[in-house]
Design a protein around this motif. Structure first.
Motif, PDB file in Angstrom:
ATOM      1  N   LEU A  87      -3.366  -8.774  -4.838  1.00  0.00           N
ATOM      2  CA  LEU A  87      -2.201  -8.129  -4.220  1.00  0.00           C
ATOM      3  C   LEU A  87      -1.112  -7.858  -5.252  1.00  0.00           C
TER       4      LEU A  87
ATOM      5  N   VAL B 278       0.341  -4.073  -5.866  1.00  0.00           N
ATOM      6  CA  VAL B 278       1.750  -3.666  -5.853  1.00  0.00           C
ATOM      7  C   VAL B 278       2.132  -3.022  -7.180  1.00  0.00           C
TER       8      VAL B 278
ATOM      9  N   VAL C 121       1.708  -5.745   3.087  1.00  0.00           N
ATOM     10  CA  VAL C 121       1.889  -5.499   1.652  1.00  0.00           C
ATOM     11  C   VAL C 121       1.802  -4.000   1.358  1.00  0.00           C
TER      12      VAL C 121
ATOM     13  N   SER D 204       4.902  -1.549  -0.010  1.00  0.00           N
ATOM     14  CA  SER D 204       4.721  -0.865  -1.296  1.00  0.00           C
ATOM     15  C   SER D 204       4.880   0.644  -1.165  1.00  0.00           C
TER      16      SER D 204
END
Length: 291
Positions: A60, A64, A150, A154
């Motif tokens: 992750l 990002v 997430v 982003s």
């Protein structure tokens, strides 16, 4: 004067033996309260797993970095150049970083299930929760929510940056529907793509093999279509282009790689259907095979 002594700890209540109705033999009754397990317990267990392993932080984190980093770099390059984006959706440049970042979500989805078979942890998991379908459902719920949040954060950051940076290049302000597709819609699609990887990992039970299969599913249609020069295969070539994952992903940014094929929210329904079919197979195999 004598020093007062601390109170002695109380012993746990002794087990109780009671005679069963109609039987001369006593039956053991545990003094510890027994709680009936449910899906919430499995979800809590899977959440503890996914947030405590290093693979989650790495995948992750790189996701990002790719989405925001490439998105910001692309915006800076275009904004500082003389490129004319007259009439172009300001969100469209976010596609490039997200396409690369989706590989990280695929990897994490596979590792969520397949890694436990490699380490043998799956035996402990199934012993703690013998209902196998509940385990897979809990993994899917935890992973989907994690990937969705997430991704949404982003792509939203990149979207706001591009709208602020590209106004001087003639890019138009996105409409409400375009904002929804370019943030929530694309986050749902990427989270479903990761869930598809999770199901494939459960079926294959091998991390490297499942990741290879998923990367092939993303890239192979476009590569195969590039080498179809025969006019008799034009329809097949066009279909591979239109329904490839990169093209479906680009639809959310209104810059499809082909003139026909899926449009609007169609890619989301296609991915939802494919994921549901593979998950049904994963549930069926999980109940039949040994761990």
């Amino acid at each position: 004067m004598s020093t007062p002594q601390p109170p002695m700890p109380q012993a746990a209540p002794a087990p109780r033996w009671q005679a069963a109705p109609g039987s001369p033999f006593p039956v053991y009754t545990s003094p510890i309260p027994v709680v009936r397990t449910h899906l919430g317990h499995a979800v809590a267990s899977e959440w503890t797993k996914i947030r405590s392993v290093r693979s989650t932080l790495w995948t992750l984190g790189v996701f990002v970095l790719l989405v925001v980093g490439i998105g910001l770099l692309t915006g800076v390059v275009v904004a500082s150049s003389s490129s004319d984006l007259s009439g172009e959706n300001a969100l469209s440049l976010g596609f490039f970083g997200l396409l690369l970042g989706s590989m990280c979500v695929i990897t994490l989805g596979v590792l969520t299930t397949a890694s436990e078979y490699g380490t043998g942890m799956i035996r402990t998991t199934m012993t703690a929760c013998p209902t196998r379908g509940r385990v897979l459902a809990a993994k899917a719920i935890v992973f989907f929510l994690t990937a969705f949040v997430v991704t949404l954060v982003s792509v939203s950051v990149v979207a706001f940056l591009h709208v602020a940076m590209l106004g001087g290049n003639g890019a138009r302000e996105p409409s409400g529907g375009e904002w929804l597709k370019g943030t929530v819609g694309v986050a749902l699609y990427v989270a479903l793509l990761g869930m598809l990887s999770l199901a494939v990992g459960s079926v294959v039970r091998h991390s490297a093999g499942a990741i290879t299969i998923m990367i092939g599913a993303v890239l192979a249609p476009l590569v195969i279509a590039l080498f179809m020069f025969s006019s008799s295969l034009e329809d097949v070539r066009q279909a591979l282009f239109e329904y490839s994952i990169p093209n479906q992903l680009s639809v959310f940014y209104a810059n499809s790689l082909s003139e026909s094929g899926p449009s609007g929210w169609d890619p989301l329904w296609i991915m939802l259907g494919v994921t549901a079919v593979v998950f049904a197979g994963a549930f069926a195999l999980l109940e039949k095979r040994d761990v």
